[in-house]
Design an enzyme around this catalytic site. Structure first.
Site, PDB file in Angstrom:
ATOM      1  N   ARG A  59       0.810  -1.228   0.000  1.00 22.26           N
ATOM      2  CA  ARG A  59       0.000   0.000   0.000  1.00 22.26           C
ATOM      3  C   ARG A  59       0.843   1.279   0.000  1.00 22.26           C
ATOM      4  O   ARG A  59       0.361   2.344   0.360  1.00 22.26           O
ATOM      5  CB  ARG A  59      -0.986   0.017   1.174  1.00 22.26           C
ATOM      6  CG  ARG A  59      -2.034  -1.094   1.097  1.00 22.26           C
ATOM      7  CD  ARG A  59      -3.192  -0.825   2.038  1.00 22.26           C
ATOM      8  NE  ARG A  59      -4.208  -1.847   1.895  1.00 22.26           N
ATOM      9  CZ  ARG A  59      -4.300  -2.922   2.680  1.00 22.26           C
ATOM     10  NH1 ARG A  59      -3.421  -3.111   3.653  1.00 22.26           N
ATOM     11  NH2 ARG A  59      -5.255  -3.798   2.497  1.00 22.26           N
ATOM     12  N   LYS A  99       3.453  10.986 -12.280  1.00 21.15           N
ATOM     13  CA  LYS A  99       2.713  10.052 -13.119  1.00 21.15           C
ATOM     14  C   LYS A  99       3.460   8.717 -13.184  1.00 21.15           C
ATOM     15  O   LYS A  99       4.643   8.681 -13.530  1.00 21.15           O
ATOM     16  CB  LYS A  99       2.549  10.595 -14.536  1.00 21.15           C
ATOM     17  CG  LYS A  99       1.441  11.594 -14.702  1.00 21.15           C
ATOM     18  CD  LYS A  99       1.275  11.903 -16.187  1.00 21.15           C
ATOM     19  CE  LYS A  99       0.122  12.827 -16.441  1.00 21.15           C
ATOM     20  NZ  LYS A  99      -0.040  13.083 -17.895  1.00 21.15           N
ATOM     21  N   GLU A 118      10.923  16.292 -25.818  1.00 19.94           N
ATOM     22  CA  GLU A 118      10.232  16.758 -24.614  1.00 19.94           C
ATOM     23  C   GLU A 118      10.751  18.116 -24.161  1.00 19.94           C
ATOM     24  O   GLU A 118      10.052  18.852 -23.470  1.00 19.94           O
ATOM     25  CB  GLU A 118      10.379  15.730 -23.484  1.00 19.94           C
ATOM     26  CG  GLU A 118       9.724  14.385 -23.765  1.00 19.94           C
ATOM     27  CD  GLU A 118       8.203  14.408 -23.672  1.00 19.94           C
ATOM     28  OE1 GLU A 118       7.620  15.496 -23.480  1.00 19.94           O
ATOM     29  OE2 GLU A 118       7.588  13.334 -23.797  1.00 19.94           O
ATOM     30  N   LYS A 150       7.736  22.334 -15.901  1.00 18.64           N
ATOM     31  CA  LYS A 150       6.870  21.228 -15.483  1.00 18.64           C
ATOM     32  C   LYS A 150       6.507  21.351 -14.007  1.00 18.64           C
ATOM     33  O   LYS A 150       5.358  21.085 -13.622  1.00 18.64           O
ATOM     34  CB  LYS A 150       7.536  19.880 -15.740  1.00 18.64           C
ATOM     35  CG  LYS A 150       6.596  18.730 -15.407  1.00 18.64           C
ATOM     36  CD  LYS A 150       6.913  17.451 -16.109  1.00 18.64           C
ATOM     37  CE  LYS A 150       5.787  16.439 -15.918  1.00 18.64           C
ATOM     38  NZ  LYS A 150       6.084  15.136 -16.539  1.00 18.64           N
ATOM     39  N   GLU A 187      -3.942  16.505 -13.252  1.00 18.31           N
ATOM     40  CA  GLU A 187      -4.320  16.727 -14.650  1.00 18.31           C
ATOM     41  C   GLU A 187      -5.821  16.902 -14.841  1.00 18.31           C
ATOM     42  O   GLU A 187      -6.450  16.263 -15.681  1.00 18.31           O
ATOM     43  CB  GLU A 187      -3.806  15.571 -15.520  1.00 18.31           C
ATOM     44  CG  GLU A 187      -3.682  15.943 -16.997  1.00 18.31           C
ATOM     45  CD  GLU A 187      -3.025  14.857 -17.820  1.00 18.31           C
ATOM     46  OE1 GLU A 187      -3.748  14.203 -18.579  1.00 18.31           O
ATOM     47  OE2 GLU A 187      -1.802  14.674 -17.698  1.00 18.31           O
ATOM     48  N   ARG A 247      -2.550  20.974 -16.646  1.00 18.56           N
ATOM     49  CA  ARG A 247      -1.493  19.989 -16.828  1.00 18.56           C
ATOM     50  C   ARG A 247      -1.654  19.208 -18.131  1.00 18.56           C
ATOM     51  O   ARG A 247      -0.669  18.689 -18.676  1.00 18.56           O
ATOM     52  CB  ARG A 247      -1.438  19.023 -15.632  1.00 18.56           C
ATOM     53  CG  ARG A 247      -0.283  18.038 -15.736  1.00 18.56           C
ATOM     54  CD  ARG A 247      -0.046  17.251 -14.471  1.00 18.56           C
ATOM     55  NE  ARG A 247       1.031  16.286 -14.671  1.00 18.56           N
ATOM     56  CZ  ARG A 247       1.562  15.532 -13.716  1.00 18.56           C
ATOM     57  NH1 ARG A 247       1.130  15.641 -12.474  1.00 18.56           N
ATOM     58  NH2 ARG A 247       2.538  14.690 -13.988  1.00 18.56           N
ATOM     59  N   ASN A 291       0.690  17.328 -22.602  1.00 16.05           N
ATOM     60  CA  ASN A 291       0.483  16.239 -23.557  1.00 16.05           C
ATOM     61  C   ASN A 291       0.477  16.720 -25.003  1.00 16.05           C
ATOM     62  O   ASN A 291       0.004  16.000 -25.894  1.00 16.05           O
ATOM     63  CB  ASN A 291      -0.826  15.513 -23.248  1.00 16.05           C
ATOM     64  CG  ASN A 291      -0.741  14.715 -21.961  1.00 16.05           C
ATOM     65  OD1 ASN A 291       0.125  13.876 -21.810  1.00 16.05           O
ATOM     66  ND2 ASN A 291      -1.648  14.996 -21.034  1.00 16.05           N
ATOM     67  N   HIS A 315       1.144  14.273 -27.732  1.00 12.54           N
ATOM     68  CA  HIS A 315       1.211  12.937 -27.148  1.00 12.54           C
ATOM     69  C   HIS A 315       0.056  12.024 -27.548  1.00 12.54           C
ATOM     70  O   HIS A 315       0.219  10.809 -27.569  1.00 12.54           O
ATOM     71  CB  HIS A 315       1.292  13.037 -25.621  1.00 12.54           C
ATOM     72  CG  HIS A 315       2.663  13.390 -25.120  1.00 12.54           C
ATOM     73  ND1 HIS A 315       3.322  14.522 -25.522  1.00 12.54           N
ATOM     74  CD2 HIS A 315       3.494  12.748 -24.252  1.00 12.54           C
ATOM     75  CE1 HIS A 315       4.503  14.565 -24.914  1.00 12.54           C
ATOM     76  NE2 HIS A 315       4.629  13.512 -24.156  1.00 12.54           N
ATOM     77  N   HIS A 340       1.139   8.557 -28.831  1.00 12.66           N
ATOM     78  CA  HIS A 340       0.756   7.294 -28.206  1.00 12.66           C
ATOM     79  C   HIS A 340       0.072   6.367 -29.214  1.00 12.66           C
ATOM     80  O   HIS A 340       0.242   5.139 -29.160  1.00 12.66           O
ATOM     81  CB  HIS A 340      -0.165   7.550 -27.012  1.00 12.66           C
ATOM     82  CG  HIS A 340       0.533   8.191 -25.850  1.00 12.66           C
ATOM     83  ND1 HIS A 340      -0.151   8.686 -24.760  1.00 12.66           N
ATOM     84  CD2 HIS A 340       1.844   8.407 -25.603  1.00 12.66           C
ATOM     85  CE1 HIS A 340       0.712   9.194 -23.892  1.00 12.66           C
ATOM     86  NE2 HIS A 340       1.932   9.034 -24.383  1.00 12.66           N
ATOM     87  N   HIS A 352       9.680   6.674 -27.609  1.00 11.70           N
ATOM     88  CA  HIS A 352       8.613   7.590 -27.217  1.00 11.70           C
ATOM     89  C   HIS A 352       8.889   9.006 -27.703  1.00 11.70           C
ATOM     90  O   HIS A 352       8.020   9.656 -28.294  1.00 11.70           O
ATOM     91  CB  HIS A 352       8.453   7.574 -25.693  1.00 11.70           C
ATOM     92  CG  HIS A 352       7.475   8.589 -25.178  1.00 11.70           C
ATOM     93  ND1 HIS A 352       6.136   8.542 -25.466  1.00 11.70           N
ATOM     94  CD2 HIS A 352       7.658   9.698 -24.408  1.00 11.70           C
ATOM     95  CE1 HIS A 352       5.524   9.572 -24.893  1.00 11.70           C
ATOM     96  NE2 HIS A 352       6.432  10.287 -24.252  1.00 11.70           N
TER      97      HIS A 352
END
Length: 373
Positions: free
Chosen positions: A126, A148, A190, A232, A242, A246, A250, A253, A257, A271
């Site tokens: 946890r 993330k 990036e 960032k 997000e 935020r 992306n 992206h 993706h 990527h």
């Protein structure tokens, strides 16, 4: 060793705030940096085979100097590592070594290792604490910052994950000097993203310094890392999970993706390479729907290409790519809500915004034009 001065950027999240340390020689000082947060004189390192060969000894020596013991789990390199089976085997390996909630895990590698390890830390018993030790430019300026964490599924990229902020980020600039050219270029995608989102001055800096960035000039890279991390950190501090601004991070992206998914997350397409093409596509689509001038599109494309990145999907590795398949993958994007696709588009250089009502039919026409011979 790179001769650049130390820099520190804070991600302001109240009691969960943390620092990004940016300097040369930080792997050798890892024990000094990490020791204050340890409850037990040991850490668990998750890394990949490539990073282990090049940098693991330096990191472990830095820990030994502070009498910190380390247990290491070495994984295969590549995007395919972000999967259920390796998530499970990594958790099992750490528990077999006796890891508990008082321990700290080091995510020592690029974005794949950072994403996977952050998720492992969030799930194991946890929640364990973890530290990001990014070893690629892409991970230093993007994926190691902001919390993330995720793995991929057959339905798409980064769909299984959670927000889990690290205790700190240790961005050693020396490791960037050992990056293959392809990995460096992928990271620069990036970097330029931050200029294209909302910082035209930084975009101009990249235009003027593309040659130095491609040559991995230490001072220029360190400045690019600092500005990127500050950008960032600012956005994450305003919108951690997000729900708003935020999402601008992306840019390109959703296209990227879909390209990665169409390629089966294979090694032919990194990527950052997909992001470079994806940002060019986002700008061209913005022009196609009369948002962005052709002059700004051309300027963005030239700057992306100057960093060694492909801007034309028809020439992108891992292809050929098919319009209908790309649209289907895009519809599985995390930002899609109630069947409506969200894209980050641009009204000009440094003028990105969130478009939540993208016309799928119009987008398909655009994708057909992008992929047609």
């Amino acid at each position: 060793m790179v001769q650049n001065s130390a820099k520190q950027v804070t991600v302001a999240l109240g009691e969960r705030s943390y620092d990004i340390h940016i300097a040369a020689g930080l792997l050798s000082r890892a024990g000094e940096l990490i020791k204050p947060i340890l409850k037990q004189q040991r850490v668990f390192i998750v890394t990949d085979e490539n990073v282990a060969k090049t940098h693991l000894e330096t990191l472990q020596n830095g820990l030994v100097q502070e009498n910190i013991e380390s247990f290491v789990e070495i994984l295969p390199p590549g995007e395919a590592t972000k999967c259920y089976s390796i998530l499970e085997s990594t958790i099992d390996a750490l528990m077999a070594q006796g890891a508990d909630r008082n321990d700290v895990v080091l995510a020592f590698g690029g974005g794949v290792i950072g994403d996977l390890t952050g998720l492992v830390a969030g799930l194991l018993k946890r929640g364990m604490r973890f530290v990001q030790v990014p070893t690629t430019l892409l991970s230093q300026v993007d994926s190691s910052v902001g919390g993330k964490t995720a793995i991929n599924s057959k339905m798409g990229k980064n769909l299984i994950g959670l927000f889990n902020q690290p205790e700190m980020v240790i961005a050693d600039q020396d490791v960037l000097q050992t990056l293959p050219v392809r990995e460096l270029c992928a990271g620069l995608a990036e970097v330029i993203k931050y200029g294209l989102i909302d910082d035209p001055d930084f975009f101009e800096f990249i235009e003027q310094n593309a040659e130095k960035l491609n040559a991995a000039d230490p001072d220029t890279l360190a400045e690019a890392v600092r500005v990127s991390c500050e950008a960032k950190a600012r956005i994450v501090s305003e919108d951690e999970t997000e729900r708003g601004k935020r999402a601008l991070l992306n840019l390109g992206h959703t296209f990227a993706h879909a390209l990665e998914r169409a390629n089966g997350f294979g090694p032919a397409l990194l990527h950052g390479e997909a992001v470079g093409t994806g940002m060019a596509m986002a700008y061209r689509y913005s022009k196609a729907i009369d948002l962005c001038s052709g002059q700004d599109v051309t300027r963005a494309e030239k700057a992306i290409a100057a960093l060694g990145l492909e801007t034309d999907v028809r020439n992108l590795a891992g292809g050929p790519y098919e319009a209908n398949a790309l649209l289907e993958h895009m519809m599985h994007d995390k930002k899609t809500e109630q069947g409506r696709l969200t894209l980050i588009l641009a009204k000009g250089i440094g003028q990105s915004y969130i478009e939540k009502n993208v016309d799928a039919d119009n987008l398909l026409v655009f994708l057909n034009s992008e992929t047609a011979d």
